[in-house]
Design an enzyme around this catalytic site. Structure first.
Site, mmCIF file in Angstrom:
data_model
loop_
_atom_site.group_PDB
_atom_site.id
_atom_site.type_symbol
_atom_site.label_atom_id
_atom_site.label_comp_id
_atom_site.label_asym_id
_atom_site.label_seq_id
_atom_site.Cartn_x
_atom_site.Cartn_y
_atom_site.Cartn_z
ATOM 1 N N ILE A 92 -23.297 14.802 -1.814
ATOM 2 C CA ILE A 92 -24.365 14.734 -0.818
ATOM 3 C C ILE A 92 -23.825 15.173 0.533
ATOM 4 C CG2 ILE A 92 -26.026 13.222 0.349
ATOM 5 C CD1 ILE A 92 -25.790 11.347 -2.111
ATOM 6 N N CYS A 93 -24.528 16.091 1.175
ATOM 7 C CA CYS A 93 -24.159 16.545 2.506
ATOM 8 C C CYS A 93 -25.140 15.959 3.511
ATOM 9 C CB CYS A 93 -24.181 18.075 2.578
ATOM 10 S SG CYS A 93 -23.805 18.726 4.227
ATOM 11 N N VAL A 94 -24.673 15.016 4.303
ATOM 12 C CA VAL A 94 -25.504 14.401 5.334
ATOM 13 C C VAL A 94 -24.583 13.925 6.453
ATOM 14 C CG1 VAL A 94 -25.465 12.143 4.201
ATOM 15 C CG2 VAL A 94 -27.326 12.692 5.750
#
Length: 219
Positions: A92-94
Site C-alpha cells: 500500500i502506498c499512502v
C-alpha cells in the site's frame, strides 16, 4: 511471518489499542488480533458503498517495525485488489505510512485512511500504473475492471442453506409449518479525503463518490 520484537512499553500500548479497536471498531473495519504476534496487525475492510469495491471484504495487514511507533508500519493487502495505490504484490502506498507518519497517530487513524483510499484513490502516486492510467483516462473502464476483480477475489463466501432431512420435512408437514433462511448484510461509507483533480473529475461521472460524511487530512 513473525515481526521484529517491540519494546515492552510499545507492546503494552499496542495491546491497549488493539483491545479498543476490537471493542469499538471503526465503521467498515474489523481488526483481527494475531495472538502469536501482536505486531502483525490484521484487519478486514468492507468495500465502501458507491465504489467498485462495494460488497467486497478486503483482508490486509500492518507489519510493525521493531522501533514502532517511532517508525511507521508497512501496509499490505492480502486480498487481491485493483487499485492505483496498491501494487500487484499488495503493498500500500499512502503518505501516512511514509512521510506523514507521526508516532502519536495510532493504528485507528491508519486503518481509516487506508479505507478512505478505496473511496478516493490518488493516481499521481500510483504503484499500479495501469490502474492509475485507467482512473485518469477512462473512469468507467477503471470501475469495470476494479469491480470484476472485487467479484473474483473479495466477495465473502455465501453460507449455504441447510438441507432439510426427510424427518424434518415430514414433521413440518404434520405441523403445517414451513422453513426458511435468513441473510444479513451491511456496510457503509467512511469519510473521504480531499480529492485530486483526477478524483474530482471521477466524481462528476460517479456522484456516489461525493457522499462522504466527513473529510480527513489529505493522505
Amino acid at each position: 511471518m513473525a515481526s521484529a520484537p517491540l519494546t515492552a512499553q510499545a507492546m503494552r500500548a499496542l495491546a491497549r489499542e488493539l483491545t479498543e479497536l476490537q471493542s469499538t471498531p471503526p465503521e467498515g473495519l474489523r481488526v483481527i488480533v494475531n495472538e502469536q504476534d501482536l505486531a502483525d496487525v490484521q484487519a478486514e475492510i468492507e468495500g465502501p458503498a458507491g465504489t467498485p469495491y462495494a460488497g467486497g471484504v478486503f483482508r490486509m495487514r500492518l507489519a510493525l517495525p521493531a522501533d514502532f511507533p517511532a517508525s511507521p508500519p508497512k501496509g499490505y493487502f492480502t486480498t487481491k485488489i485493483w487499485h492505483p495505490n496498491v501494487s500487484k504484490s499488495g503493498e500500500i502506498c499512502v503518505n501516512v505510512l511514509k512521510k506523514d507518519w507521526k508516532p502519536d497517530l495510532g493504528l485507528r487513524h491508519v486503518l481509516l485512511v487506508i479505507r478512505c483510499l478505496l473511496i478516493e484513490p490518488f493516481p499521481e502516486s500510483a504503484l499500479n500504473e495501469e490502474a492509475g492510467k485507467a482512473l485518469l483516462e477512462d473512469y468507467a473502464e477503471y470501475c469495470k475492471y476494479a469491480r470484476m476483480m472485487t467479484d473474483l477475489h473479495a466477495l465473502p463466501a455465501k453460507r449455504p442453506m441447510p438441507l432439510a432431512t426427510a424427518s424434518a420435512a415430514n414433521a413440518d408437514g404434520a405441523a403445517g409449518g414451513g422453513g426458511g433462511g435468513s441473510s444479513a448484510g451491511g456496510g457503509g461509507g467512511e469519510a473521504g479525503v480531499p480529492g485530486s483533480p483526477a478524483v474530482k473529475k471521477a466524481k462528476q461521472l460517479n456522484p456516489a463518490l461525493s457522499k462522504s460524511k466527513k473529510s480527513l487530512k489529505r493522505l
